[in-house]
Write a protein that holds these residues in place. Structure first.
Motif, mmCIF file in Angstrom:
data_model
loop_
_atom_site.group_PDB
_atom_site.id
_atom_site.type_symbol
_atom_site.label_atom_id
_atom_site.label_comp_id
_atom_site.label_asym_id
_atom_site.label_seq_id
_atom_site.Cartn_x
_atom_site.Cartn_y
_atom_site.Cartn_z
ATOM 1 N N ARG A 111 -30.288 -57.819 -53.927
ATOM 2 C CA ARG A 111 -29.524 -58.249 -55.100
ATOM 3 C C ARG A 111 -30.453 -58.696 -56.232
ATOM 4 N NH1 ARG A 111 -24.183 -59.611 -54.640
ATOM 5 N NH2 ARG A 111 -24.454 -61.360 -56.096
ATOM 6 N N SER A 112 -31.644 -59.195 -55.865
ATOM 7 C CA SER A 112 -32.577 -59.646 -56.899
ATOM 8 C C SER A 112 -33.012 -58.492 -57.791
ATOM 9 C CB SER A 112 -33.805 -60.322 -56.279
ATOM 10 O OG SER A 112 -34.489 -59.432 -55.433
ATOM 11 N N ASN A 113 -33.110 -57.287 -57.217
ATOM 12 C CA ASN A 113 -33.454 -56.113 -58.032
ATOM 13 C C ASN A 113 -32.406 -55.907 -59.120
ATOM 14 O OD1 ASN A 113 -34.637 -55.701 -55.301
ATOM 15 N ND2 ASN A 113 -35.450 -53.814 -56.210
ATOM 16 N N VAL A 114 -31.153 -55.986 -58.702
ATOM 17 C CA VAL A 114 -30.051 -55.730 -59.631
ATOM 18 C C VAL A 114 -30.011 -56.800 -60.710
ATOM 19 C CG1 VAL A 114 -27.562 -55.397 -59.844
ATOM 20 C CG2 VAL A 114 -28.755 -54.607 -57.780
ATOM 21 N N ALA A 138 -40.175 -61.079 -54.635
ATOM 22 C CA ALA A 138 -41.391 -61.870 -54.837
ATOM 23 C C ALA A 138 -41.900 -61.743 -56.268
ATOM 24 C CB ALA A 138 -42.466 -61.412 -53.849
ATOM 25 N N ILE A 139 -41.848 -60.526 -56.812
ATOM 26 C CA ILE A 139 -42.307 -60.311 -58.191
ATOM 27 C C ILE A 139 -41.429 -61.091 -59.169
ATOM 28 C CG2 ILE A 139 -42.562 -58.565 -60.009
ATOM 29 C CD1 ILE A 139 -43.259 -56.566 -57.716
ATOM 30 N N VAL A 140 -40.111 -61.048 -58.953
ATOM 31 C CA VAL A 140 -39.172 -61.764 -59.824
ATOM 32 C C VAL A 140 -39.436 -63.266 -59.774
ATOM 33 C CG1 VAL A 140 -36.761 -62.376 -60.167
ATOM 34 C CG2 VAL A 140 -37.384 -59.988 -59.749
ATOM 35 N N LYS A 141 -39.662 -63.802 -58.575
ATOM 36 C CA LYS A 141 -39.941 -65.236 -58.439
ATOM 37 C C LYS A 141 -41.216 -65.608 -59.197
ATOM 38 C CE LYS A 141 -37.644 -65.662 -53.959
ATOM 39 N NZ LYS A 141 -37.847 -65.743 -52.494
ATOM 40 N N ILE A 163 -49.013 -60.393 -56.825
ATOM 41 C CA ILE A 163 -48.362 -60.737 -55.564
ATOM 42 C C ILE A 163 -48.188 -59.529 -54.651
ATOM 43 C CG2 ILE A 163 -46.027 -60.550 -56.555
ATOM 44 C CD1 ILE A 163 -47.196 -63.000 -53.820
ATOM 45 N N TYR A 164 -47.880 -58.358 -55.205
ATOM 46 C CA TYR A 164 -47.735 -57.148 -54.395
ATOM 47 C C TYR A 164 -48.569 -56.004 -54.949
ATOM 48 C CZ TYR A 164 -44.488 -58.120 -50.624
ATOM 49 O OH TYR A 164 -43.930 -58.567 -49.447
ATOM 50 N N SER A 165 -49.689 -56.329 -55.583
ATOM 51 C CA SER A 165 -50.541 -55.283 -56.134
ATOM 52 C C SER A 165 -51.987 -55.739 -56.137
ATOM 53 C CB SER A 165 -50.110 -54.939 -57.571
ATOM 54 O OG SER A 165 -50.960 -53.950 -58.117
ATOM 55 N N GLY A 166 -52.874 -54.882 -55.627
ATOM 56 C CA GLY A 166 -54.306 -55.177 -55.672
ATOM 57 C C GLY A 166 -54.912 -54.860 -57.024
ATOM 58 N N GLU A 178 -49.876 -63.033 -64.457
ATOM 59 C CA GLU A 178 -50.937 -62.619 -63.540
ATOM 60 C C GLU A 178 -50.487 -62.756 -62.092
ATOM 61 O OE1 GLU A 178 -55.736 -63.171 -62.832
ATOM 62 O OE2 GLU A 178 -54.672 -64.500 -64.209
ATOM 63 N N LEU A 179 -49.737 -63.810 -61.790
ATOM 64 C CA LEU A 179 -49.191 -63.984 -60.447
ATOM 65 C C LEU A 179 -48.235 -62.849 -60.105
ATOM 66 C CD1 LEU A 179 -48.942 -65.818 -57.933
ATOM 67 C CD2 LEU A 179 -47.039 -66.973 -59.109
#
Length: 416
Positions: free
Chosen positions: A362-365, A323-326, A339-342, A334-335
């Protein structure tokens, strides 16, 4: 973050503390924070560095010591006061003192030496349980308060009057002691949760009571401070409740240092006040402030400590990382930071970090490789991904480079 993307239940019925409220912070790191039994007392050069970091964060006031405690405490307090004067800092200093002339006299001396009035934070115990142990009467405490506050005020010092364990003190004693202090010349009062007993409702009730029953009837312009400890893990919540009740200033210490489990953590007060829109200063030095205090006091920062801990903005989980990569691919920092952080990391000079481990996708890699300018070929991604799934922990950078292979790793090193 655009309001249509986040429905904020925190403010759905209106903000508990309206934006625009003037909220100040007093930093206790260099005095109360050093009472923690596990810390090392920093050198004066380290204390001066920490003082400048406080200034960079826009912290309003700082407790620079209890000079009546001995020669080193006196010397360090004088050096810090002199640094504030010579560097023309905006931060305003105060010094701790028992409600006794012998503790107040060193503050007067240092104030005269450096050419700046130092606020005297005169304190004494007040709760029934403390009075029983010490064989004190309220009349004795009232006389002690009057004598000490008048002595400090007559010397030209601003006086901050403090009772220990206010949160467990009966209403009549609260009225008697604080009213006496104000009549004697105190222009700031500090309500304390010295033993970490308070809940948010208790903090709110005490501050509101003191404002309604002491401050308003006095007819004087009095600053109201809250000083809380973290024994129940409620220090930040209590401090915010105190502000909601009308407190003007909150005391805190870096890394929650202080007696037992410590004071209200300064990092988290700054973060929460920033996110609530109650302060707007640059907090990009927040992690440097924390790590400098950590090193100077020999206090490790837990990896999962909010905001400034190693893992605060670090993930190896596949779903989160994807999600962060997207979000990053949409070109929206900012998005990506929301997305995964308050807590948006970029507000504090930090960034999201994506690692590779057994829970990664795989997205992490792919992200890890592309961020370092390494072509994310299917063969290379598969090799790292397969190895990660067999691992018991997150890979270090050196371990990933070893998996990449000598040729590519060498190319990477030439481009860095």
């Amino acid at each position: 973050m655009k309001s249509e993307l986040i429905h904020d239940w925190n403010t759905f019925t209106g903000a508990e503390i309206p934006t625009g409220r003037r909220v100040m912070l007093n930093d206790e790191t260099l005095r109360d924070g050093l009472q923690n039994p596990s810390v090392h007392d920093p050198s004066i050069s380290e204390k001066i560095e920490i003082l400048h970091l406080m200034e960079s964060l826009g912290i309003d006031t700082v407790n620079i010591g209890l000079p009546g405690a001995g020669p080193r405490a006196y010397a360090d307090t004088e050096a810090l006061a002199r640094e504030i004067v010579q560097s023309k800092m905006k931060i305003r200093p105060n010094c701790a003192a028992r409600t006794h002339k012998n503790d107040i006299k060193p503050i007067i001396e240092i104030s005269e030496k450096v050419g700046m009035p130092l606020e005297a934070a005169t304190f004494l115990g007040s709760s029934p349980i403390r009075r029983l142990v010490e064989d004190w009467t309220v009349d004795h405490l009232q006389r002690t308060t009057e004598e000490a506050v008048k002595f400090a005020a007559s010397a030209g010092l601003p006086v901050m009057y403090v009772t220990e364990d206010t949160i467990r003190t009966d209403p009549s004693t609260v009225i008697t002691l604080y009213s006496t202090a104000i009549r004697s010349g105190a222009r700031a009062i500090v309500l304390c949760d010295t033993v970490g007993h308070a809940t948010p409702r208790g903090a709110f009730n005490l501050v509101k009571f003191a404002i309604d029953e002491v401050v308003k009837p006095s007819g004087e312009k009095i600053r109201v401070d809250w000083h809380g400890h973290n024994d129940r893990g409620l220090a930040v919540a209590n401090s915010l409740a105190a502000i909601a009740a009308g407190a003007d200033q909150v005391h805190a210490a870096a890394l929650a240092l202080g007696e037992r489990v410590g004071n209200t953590p300064m990092e988290l007060m700054l973060v929460n006040l920033k996110l609530l829109g109650l302060i707007d200063q640059d907090l990009s030095n927040l992690k440097k402030y924390s790590t400098t205090v950590s090193k100077a006091t020999h206090t490790p920062i837990p990896p999962n400590y909010p905001v400034v801990g190693r893992d605060a903005f670090r993930t190896a989980t596949g779903v989160h990382a994807a999600a962060i990569v997207k979000a990053y691919k949409k070109g929206d920092e900012e998005l990506a930071n929301s997305i995964y952080s308050g807590v948006p990391s970029h507000h504090f000079g930090l960034e999201q970090i994506i690692e590779i481990g057994p829970l990664s996708g795989r997205s992490n890699v792919i992200y890890w490789l592309e961020k370092r300018g390494i072509p994310a070929t299917d063969e290379l991604v598969d090799r790292i991904f397969d190895a990660a799934k067999k691992s018991e922990r997150i890979f270090t950078e050196d371990e990933i480079i070893a998996l990449i292979g000598p040729a590519i790793a060498a190319g990477k090193s030439r481009t860095n």
